[in-house]
Enzyme design. Structure first.
Site, short mmCIF file in Angstrom:
data_model
loop_
_atom_site.label_atom_id
_atom_site.label_comp_id
_atom_site.label_asym_id
_atom_site.label_seq_id
_atom_site.Cartn_x
_atom_site.Cartn_y
_atom_site.Cartn_z
N SER A 20 0.84 -1.22 0.00
CA SER A 20 0.00 0.00 0.00
C SER A 20 0.86 1.26 0.00
O SER A 20 0.58 2.23 -0.71
CB SER A 20 -0.88 0.03 1.25
OG SER A 20 -1.82 -1.00 1.22
N SER A 164 -13.07 1.15 3.33
CA SER A 164 -12.12 0.78 2.27
C SER A 164 -11.13 1.91 2.05
O SER A 164 -11.53 3.04 1.72
CB SER A 164 -12.88 0.50 0.96
OG SER A 164 -12.02 0.68 -0.15
N ASP A 311 -6.60 -8.13 4.80
CA ASP A 311 -5.78 -8.94 3.89
C ASP A 311 -5.18 -10.17 4.59
O ASP A 311 -4.64 -11.06 3.93
CB ASP A 311 -4.65 -8.09 3.29
CG ASP A 311 -5.18 -7.05 2.33
OD1 ASP A 311 -6.32 -7.21 1.84
OD2 ASP A 311 -4.46 -6.07 2.05
N ARG A 384 -2.43 -14.08 -2.09
CA ARG A 384 -2.56 -14.35 -0.65
C ARG A 384 -3.15 -15.75 -0.38
O ARG A 384 -2.87 -16.34 0.66
CB ARG A 384 -3.40 -13.27 0.02
CG ARG A 384 -2.75 -11.89 -0.10
CD ARG A 384 -3.20 -10.92 0.96
NE ARG A 384 -2.96 -9.55 0.55
CZ ARG A 384 -1.77 -8.94 0.60
NH1 ARG A 384 -0.72 -9.58 1.06
NH2 ARG A 384 -1.63 -7.69 0.19
C1 S3P Z 1 -5.52 -1.32 0.12
C2 S3P Z 1 -6.74 -1.35 0.73
C3 S3P Z 1 -7.49 -2.59 0.99
C4 S3P Z 1 -6.59 -3.82 0.91
C5 S3P Z 1 -5.72 -3.79 -0.30
C6 S3P Z 1 -4.83 -2.55 -0.28
C7 S3P Z 1 -4.86 -0.02 -0.12
O1 S3P Z 1 -8.50 -2.74 0.01
O2 S3P Z 1 -7.39 -4.99 0.90
O3 S3P Z 1 -4.90 -4.94 -0.37
O4 S3P Z 1 -3.67 0.00 -0.45
O5 S3P Z 1 -5.54 1.01 0.01
P1 S3P Z 1 -9.95 -2.07 0.18
O6 S3P Z 1 -9.82 -0.61 0.13
O7 S3P Z 1 -10.75 -2.61 -0.97
O8 S3P Z 1 -10.45 -2.55 1.51
#
Ligand code: S3P
Length: 424
Positions: A20, A164, A311, A384
């Site tokens: 991220s 999210s 995750d 994953r």
């Molecule tokens: C992420 C947010 C999450 C996560 C993804 C990375 C990010 O997704 O599951 O692996 O970098 O902002 P969501 O925003 O769909 O929950």
């Protein structure tokens, strides 16, 4: 990839950079004024997709051995790409780009692989349209997306239907180009890497609980960014260490942002021994984690904990299969719209090993403690799921096989090498 049962897991490792944070470092560096040097960048396929998209919009990005160097184009310096942008398997690239592209003066379209084509984009399209963006998708919800120049964006206050970070970030990034403030209110706080990094680049972002409010800046000021190790990658080794009988494993330099440490809380609640040392704090808090063999028991995982470990739920399901008693995962519908349907995938694959696991409407119930046996595990083209089932294989009797093991390159290209280096 063939894997055999193991009893021991000992050593000191590092894990690759946080996915991220790596995405955001490139994106925000591209929009900043000046040069950004990123160390610890994750050279996984998802983050390389982000680099590719920004290069195609005229940003100079050098992918060196030690660092990634981004020559910022400024908020208004991106150029129209000569063909549609391709985001591969990366939901983060796709959704965050929507927010950035909504504010540009050129038309773009976005598409990705077969998994991206199935992932919901309406959640991003709806608020961006409310801000004045001109964005369309297939059936209003799917890629390819087309984003045309808007007459002008304006800030909104938006209550997101789901916690999210991709959705929150898309809205805040469009807010960089909007008239007035943009405010996102979440049902539970999702990872806050966007807010932290934008603040570090000089943007005013005020956060309180599940609310983030951004004031549009004149510019983002580039600065060097050190990406910590990804706790989502560390999670595979934390679970492996906790379930194997002879384990003591230290993982150095792991990002422990409180919006991401649900895995530590859940594993500790299950009885895992995990210690944290050498804390330091830059843009993000970082420390070393040590896990030791533990005797786990089942728990209930739900509510506001879910976005803090979203995750890690597949590998937590593995931990639950090796724990005594029942684990319930609830409020986790979002798992159905990840790189694969991770509820269906984990239920099917754990069952293949002989686990007692049942799918529910919003998660699963795992009655742990049954001896598991090796099997040929499917990955659903999901990194994953592949790594979770590899961890499971270490605790299963006999031999297992992971199909399509190359999919781990999305977030952890050296996963299997690190696993074999730890011996056993
Ligand atoms: C992420 C947010 C999450 C996560 C993804 C990375 C990010 O997704 O599951 O692996 O970098 O902002 P969501 O925003 O769909 O929950």
């Amino acid at each position: 990839m063939k894997l055999w049962q193991r009893t021991s897991l000992r050593g000191v490792i590092t894990v690759p950079g946080d996915k991220s944070i790596s995405h955001r470092a490139v994106m925000f560096g591209a929009l900043a004024q000046g040069t950004t040097r990123i160390t610890g960048f994750l050279k996984g396929e998802d983050c390389l997709s982000t680099i590719d998209c920004f290069r195609r919009m005229g940003v100079s990005i050098e992918l060196g051995e030690q660092a990634v160097t981004v020559q910022g184009a400024g908020l208004h310096g991106l150029k129209k790409p000569d063909s549609p942008l391709y985001t591969g398997n990366s939901g983060t690239t796709t959704r965050l780009l929507c927010g950035i592209l909504a504010g540009q003066s050129f038309e773009t379209s976005l598409s990705g692989d077969a998994s991206i084509a199935k992932r919901p984009m309406g959640r991003v399209i709806t608020p961006l349209r409310q801000m004045g963006a001109d964005i369309t998708g297939v059936d209003g919800n799917y890629c390819p997306l087309t984003i045309r120049p808007a007459a002008g964006l304006h800030g909104i206050t938006y209550h997101t239907p789901v916690a999210s970070a991709q959705l929150k970030s898309a809205i805040l990034l469009a807010g960089l180009y909007a008239q007035g403030q943009t405010c996102v209110v979440e049902p539970a706080l999702s990872r806050d890497h966007t807010e932290r990094m934008l603040r570090a680049l000089g943007v005013q972002v005020d956060s309180q609980g599940g609310t983030a409010r951004l004031t549009p800046p004149d510019e983002l000021r580039a600065r060097d960014i050190a990406v910590p190790g990804d706790i989502s990658s560390a999670a595979f080794f934390l679970v492996a260490g906790a379930i194997l009988p002879d384990a003591e494993l230290t993982i150095r330099n792991v990002g422990v942002n409180p919006t991401r440490t649900g895995i530590l809380d859940a594993l500790r609640d299950m009885g895992a021994s995990i210690t944290m040392d050498n804390f330091r704090d830059e843009i993000e808090p970082v420390c070393d984690l040590t896990v030791r063999s533990s005797s786990l028991h089942g728990i209930t995982i739900g509510g506001s904990l879910i976005p803090r470990l979203i995750d890690e739920l597949p590998v937590l399901a593995v931990a639950a299969a090796f724990a005594a008693g029942e684990t319930r995962i609830c409020d986790a519908q979002e798992l159905k719209v990840k790189e694969s349907n991770r509820i269906a995938a984990m239920v099917a694959e754990l069952s293949r090993a002989g686990a007692d696991v049942e799918e529910t409407a919003d998660g699963m119930v795992i009655r742990g403690g049954k001896p598991l046996h090796g099997a040929a595990f499917q990955t659903y083209n999901d990194h994953r799921i592949a790594m979770s089932m590899a961890v499971c294989a270490l605790g299963c009797t006999g031999q297992s096989e992971i199909a399509d093991d190359g999919v781990v390159a999305i977030s952890y290209p050296d996963f299997f090498q690190t696993l074999s280096r730890l011996g056993g």
